[in-house]
Design a protein around this motif. Structure first.
Motif, PDB file in Angstrom:
ATOM      1  N   PHE A 213     -12.508  -1.597  -3.147  1.00  0.00           N
ATOM      2  CA  PHE A 213     -11.661  -1.830  -1.988  1.00  0.00           C
ATOM      3  C   PHE A 213     -10.335  -2.611  -2.245  1.00  0.00           C
ATOM      4  CE2 PHE A 213     -10.220  -4.790   1.328  1.00  0.00           C
ATOM      5  CZ  PHE A 213     -10.263  -3.680   2.291  1.00  0.00           C
ATOM      6  N   ARG A 214     -10.504  -3.341  -3.160  1.00  0.00           N
ATOM      7  CA  ARG A 214      -9.239  -3.842  -3.825  1.00  0.00           C
ATOM      8  C   ARG A 214      -8.398  -3.082  -4.625  1.00  0.00           C
ATOM      9  NH1 ARG A 214      -8.925  -9.291  -5.827  1.00  0.00           N
ATOM     10  NH2 ARG A 214     -11.148  -9.415  -6.154  1.00  0.00           N
ATOM     11  N   ASP A 215      -8.931  -2.150  -5.537  1.00  0.00           N
ATOM     12  CA  ASP A 215      -8.317  -1.099  -6.137  1.00  0.00           C
ATOM     13  C   ASP A 215      -7.578  -0.136  -5.129  1.00  0.00           C
ATOM     14  OD1 ASP A 215      -8.874  -2.164  -8.262  1.00  0.00           O
ATOM     15  OD2 ASP A 215     -10.118  -0.460  -9.097  1.00  0.00           O
ATOM     16  N   VAL A 216      -8.395   0.171  -3.947  1.00  0.00           N
ATOM     17  CA  VAL A 216      -7.602   0.956  -3.045  1.00  0.00           C
ATOM     18  C   VAL A 216      -6.482   0.408  -2.134  1.00  0.00           C
ATOM     19  CG1 VAL A 216      -7.994   2.161  -0.688  1.00  0.00           C
ATOM     20  CG2 VAL A 216      -9.589   2.484  -2.571  1.00  0.00           C
ATOM     21  N   HIS A 217      -6.480  -0.950  -2.003  1.00  0.00           N
ATOM     22  CA  HIS A 217      -5.467  -1.564  -1.107  1.00  0.00           C
ATOM     23  C   HIS A 217      -4.101  -1.942  -2.302  1.00  0.00           C
ATOM     24  CE1 HIS A 217      -4.243  -5.659   0.619  1.00  0.00           C
ATOM     25  NE2 HIS A 217      -3.641  -4.577   1.179  1.00  0.00           N
ATOM     26  N   ILE A 218      -4.461  -1.818  -3.596  1.00  0.00           N
ATOM     27  CA  ILE A 218      -3.285  -1.928  -4.381  1.00  0.00           C
ATOM     28  C   ILE A 218      -2.660  -0.682  -4.551  1.00  0.00           C
ATOM     29  CG2 ILE A 218      -2.711  -2.414  -7.041  1.00  0.00           C
ATOM     30  CD1 ILE A 218      -5.093  -4.454  -6.958  1.00  0.00           C
ATOM     31  N   GLU A 219      -3.433   0.321  -4.480  1.00  0.00           N
ATOM     32  CA  GLU A 219      -2.979   1.718  -4.915  1.00  0.00           C
ATOM     33  C   GLU A 219      -2.115   1.854  -3.647  1.00  0.00           C
ATOM     34  OE1 GLU A 219      -1.591   5.259  -6.094  1.00  0.00           O
ATOM     35  OE2 GLU A 219      -2.779   3.808  -7.285  1.00  0.00           O
ATOM     36  N   LYS A 220      -2.476   1.591  -2.594  1.00  0.00           N
ATOM     37  CA  LYS A 220      -1.894   2.031  -1.460  1.00  0.00           C
ATOM     38  C   LYS A 220      -0.349   1.078  -1.250  1.00  0.00           C
ATOM     39  CE  LYS A 220      -2.092   1.671   3.946  1.00  0.00           C
ATOM     40  NZ  LYS A 220      -2.975   1.143   5.026  1.00  0.00           N
ATOM     41  N   ALA A 221      -0.558  -0.142  -1.621  1.00  0.00           N
ATOM     42  CA  ALA A 221       0.684  -1.270  -1.690  1.00  0.00           C
ATOM     43  C   ALA A 221       1.540  -0.550  -2.539  1.00  0.00           C
ATOM     44  CB  ALA A 221       0.174  -2.589  -1.860  1.00  0.00           C
ATOM     45  N   SER A 222       1.118  -0.165  -3.835  1.00  0.00           N
ATOM     46  CA  SER A 222       2.083   0.222  -4.960  1.00  0.00           C
ATOM     47  C   SER A 222       2.538   1.697  -5.000  1.00  0.00           C
ATOM     48  CB  SER A 222       1.394  -0.185  -6.172  1.00  0.00           C
ATOM     49  OG  SER A 222       0.167   0.407  -6.398  1.00  0.00           O
ATOM     50  N   HIS A 223       1.942   2.499  -4.145  1.00  0.00           N
ATOM     51  CA  HIS A 223       2.278   3.784  -4.059  1.00  0.00           C
ATOM     52  C   HIS A 223       3.766   3.945  -3.497  1.00  0.00           C
ATOM     53  CE1 HIS A 223       1.938   8.212  -3.541  1.00  0.00           C
ATOM     54  NE2 HIS A 223       2.578   8.247  -2.142  1.00  0.00           N
ATOM     55  N   CYS A 224       4.298   5.036  -4.364  1.00  0.00           N
ATOM     56  CA  CYS A 224       5.805   5.246  -3.990  1.00  0.00           C
ATOM     57  C   CYS A 224       5.909   6.069  -2.845  1.00  0.00           C
ATOM     58  CB  CYS A 224       6.677   5.769  -5.134  1.00  0.00           C
ATOM     59  SG  CYS A 224       8.331   6.203  -4.949  1.00  0.00           S
ATOM     60  N   PRO A 225       6.424   6.000  -1.680  1.00  0.00           N
ATOM     61  CA  PRO A 225       6.411   6.816  -0.538  1.00  0.00           C
ATOM     62  C   PRO A 225       7.408   8.025  -0.968  1.00  0.00           C
ATOM     63  CG  PRO A 225       7.005   4.464   0.042  1.00  0.00           C
ATOM     64  CD  PRO A 225       6.936   4.417  -1.405  1.00  0.00           C
ATOM     65  N   LYS A 226       7.238   9.179  -0.412  1.00  0.00           N
ATOM     66  CA  LYS A 226       7.646  10.331  -0.714  1.00  0.00           C
ATOM     67  C   LYS A 226       9.364  10.175  -0.503  1.00  0.00           C
ATOM     68  CE  LYS A 226       7.249  14.679  -1.957  1.00  0.00           C
ATOM     69  NZ  LYS A 226       6.727  14.857  -3.508  1.00  0.00           N
ATOM     70  N   PHE A 227       9.787   9.766   0.510  1.00  0.00           N
ATOM     71  CA  PHE A 227      10.983   9.657   0.858  1.00  0.00           C
ATOM     72  C   PHE A 227      11.652   8.653  -0.191  1.00  0.00           C
ATOM     73  CE2 PHE A 227      10.140   5.354   2.551  1.00  0.00           C
ATOM     74  CZ  PHE A 227      11.214   4.728   2.358  1.00  0.00           C
ATOM     75  N   LEU A 228      11.080   7.590  -0.743  1.00  0.00           N
ATOM     76  CA  LEU A 228      11.829   7.010  -1.742  1.00  0.00           C
ATOM     77  C   LEU A 228      11.746   7.841  -3.011  1.00  0.00           C
ATOM     78  CD1 LEU A 228      12.825   4.126  -2.658  1.00  0.00           C
ATOM     79  CD2 LEU A 228      10.499   3.398  -3.234  1.00  0.00           C
ATOM     80  N   GLU A 229      10.631   8.421  -3.498  1.00  0.00           N
ATOM     81  CA  GLU A 229      10.663   9.154  -4.640  1.00  0.00           C
ATOM     82  C   GLU A 229      11.806  10.374  -4.390  1.00  0.00           C
ATOM     83  OE1 GLU A 229       8.043  12.428  -6.736  1.00  0.00           O
ATOM     84  OE2 GLU A 229       7.088  11.406  -5.261  1.00  0.00           O
TER      85      GLU A 229
END
Length: 595
Positions: A213-229
């Motif tokens: 659950f922690r890893d999922v939260h971290i991945e969501k928080a640190s994922h680069c949004p498509k518009f930012l990419e």
């Protein structure tokens, strides 16, 4: 249903952040309360406010340290106590200062920036989560909190304005109080609520389910949004590439001369270095061709460009000495060059080394004896001393005025003493007069005007007397408020009539080409006393002040003879040296005594 769930999730995030950062919440509440008092009472609580802000930063960093290395509550209590003690220590350091001057402001700003970088870096030291992920999470959280806070404040402002227009008058400070709550209290807490809990010592005893659950939260928080990419890869990186080509062409075309003296290029190169390093970190997890090529090529391009900038900055030190701004330019150049080398040879996941190096450089810049301010003070004092000795103006630690200096030396002396005065270092230099004030004592100390080397071009002076200051009217018969403007086409103009002991006297203004005399004459037009207003204007001809305020003592001029006495108190004054002829204007009181 989804919207209500999202709202509940945001509220839970805020409550979790309060539990996670209790000391930070305490400092932020205290800061908001102090700022509210400041707004309401118009008193200066800036030192206390800044102290609480420093405490809030320290407490989040110590919480990050706790989450990374400890799990016992006793360790958390010790770290919170340490953060509190350091906050108190900061207050004890700044409290003796008469005000929060530039030096304290810059030191504090650099310290807060250092703590911010530490907050991002500490949770991922030797972790399976990289600095790149932590940085992206913080980057996204910052702009999300800024957006939400801006929207909330805009909405509150509209509501306040509507109530003020349609229902009843609302005090103007309501907007400031709203901004205080939104930006000092809500915005930081919302930012912290978006920061995930990274793996730490407590992970060793957690179940796999909690860890996933922690890893999922971290991945969501640190994922680069498509518009930012898209923004980074297809807009920002190509723009940097074009700018780099232009910059390289400029350097090669002007490397024989202009490049080494172009003052505009220095901040441009610093901005370029910051942009390249920031974009590199943001693009570190992107795998499109633009991002990959950027990571491979631009750190290697950054190094020679920054080295050119460092050499150029060092060359400029010969005639100007070191100032804190030039110190930071050179120090950042060294950091950027080292960062470029590291980014060229280390794996992308090791970018945390850049954060560690940045923290070290920032600490060096604010901790004596190698800090920006100690070095700049010593450098400018030595430069000034050498200039004075070179021109025979310094004997036995006493300055002798000298009006026959070259234009270059006058400018250098004026620049050095201007910097030392701006940074409030003049009292620390033993061979300067006691309580030296640049706007009052420059000419009498050095023998020439501070801005004489400029040829009085492109200089405007605006001064006002300090507000709510009483004026002593004891012993005068009359006083009147009037204004003076030079040049003026009128030959003379009456100000008022004064009656004393049955006799009438005239107070008038009399103009010549570049003068205005204030005269008192009797009924037979015989002059009792006069005063040339150019005396007051000339006093402020080279005046320097940060606030544009002068005291009653500085604003007062008196002339007296056996027949009468005149005292002038300038309320505001304007000198426009850009005009031809030079414009002088003032509003003032004149106090008159007929003997």
């Amino acid at each position: 249903m989804k919207q209500s769930e999202k709202l509940l999730s945001k509220i839970r995030g805020l409550t979790d952040a309060i539990v996670r950062y209790p000391l930070t919440v305490t400092f932020l509440l205290a800061a908001a309360a102090v700022n509210a008092f400041d707004i309401s009472t118009d008193r200066d609580y800036s030192k206390i406010l800044v102290t609480y802000v420093v405490g809030a930063f320290l407490s989040v960093v110590f919480q990050a340290v706790y989450e990374r290395y400890w799990k016992k509550l006793s360790a958390r209590a010790v770290l919170m106590g340490a953060a509190t003690l350091l906050t108190g220590g900061y207050y004890l350091i700044i409290i003796p200062a008469p005000r929060l001057g530039m030096e304290i402001g810059i030191r504090t700003s650099v310290a807060l920036f250092t703590l911010l970088i530490a907050f991002i870096w500490v949770p991922v030291i030797k972790s399976r989560i990289t600095f790149n992920e932590s940085f992206m999470a913080a980057f996204k959280s910052f702009f999300n909190s800024l957006l939400f806070s801006g929207v909330i404040f805009g909405g509150i402002s509209i509501i306040i304005g509507t109530i003020d227009q349609l229902l009843f008058n609302v005090d103007y400070t309501a907007y400031s109080h709203a901004a205080n709550i939104v930006f000092i209290l809500f915005a930081p807490m919302y930012f912290l609520s978006l920061i995930p809990v990274y793996p730490g010592e407590s992970e060793k005893t957690e179940t796999q389910e909690i860890s996933r659950f922690r890893d999922v939260h971290i991945e969501k928080a640190s994922h680069c949004p498509k518009f930012l990419e898209i923004l980074i890869s297809f807009i920002i990186i190509p723009l940097i590439a074009v700018f780099t080509v232009i910059l390289i062409i400029y350097i090669f075309r002007n490397i024989g001369g202009l490049f080494w003296s172009d003052n505009l290029l220095e901040p441009m190169l610093v901005s370029y270095s910051i942009t390249v390093i920031l974009v590199y970190i943001l693009a570190s997890r992107l795998e499109n061709k633009f991002a990959v090529l950027f990571r491979r090529i631009f750190p290697k391009i950054l190094v020679p460009i920054v080295l050119f900038q460092i050499v150029s900055s060092v060359m400029k030190l010969t005639g100007t000495g070191i100032t804190h701004t030039r110190y930071y330019v050179i120090l950042f150049g060294i950091f950027a060059a080292a960062a470029g080398v590291l980014l060229s040879i280390i794996p992308v996941r090791k970018n945390g080394l850049i954060a560690a190096m940045l923290i070290v450089f920032a600490v060096i810049s604010i901790v004596p004896p190698m800090d920006a301010f100690t070095i700049s003070r010593i450098s400018q004092a030595n430069l000034l001393k050498n200039l004075l000795s070179k021109n025979g103006m310094l004997e036995n630690n006493q300055i002798k005025p000298n009006s026959s200096l070259s234009e270059k030396d006058r400018k250098s002396i004026a620049d050095s003493i201007g910097y030392l005065s701006m940074m409030e270092y003049t009292n620390k230099i033993e061979w300067l007069p006691d309580n030296f004030k640049i706007n009052e004592d420059f000419y009498s100390t050095f023998g020439f005007n501070q801005y004489e080397w400029t040829g009085t071009v492109n200089q405007s002076i605006y001064l006002n007397i300090e507000r709510e200051t009483p004026l002593d009217i004891t012993g005068y018969d009359s006083f009147v408020y009037f204004n003076v403007n030079i040049p003026n086409n009128n030959a003379n103009a009456g100000i008022c009539k004064i009656v004393k002991s049955g006799k009438t006297y005239n107070l008038s203004k009399n103009w010549t080409q570049d003068q205005c005399e204030i005269k008192v004459t009797d009924a037979n037009n015989q002059e009792l006393i006069s005063f040339s207003m150019r005396q007051s204007f000339d006093k402020f001809n080279d005046y320097y002040t940060n606030k544009g305020l002068i005291s009653v003592e500085q604003a007062t001029f008196t002339t007296e003879n056996a027949l009468a006495k005149l005292t002038f108190v300038v309320q505001n004054l304007n000198i426009e040296k850009m005009q031809t002829p030079v414009y002088y204007g003032a509003d003032l009181y004149v106090f008159v005594k007929i003997k």
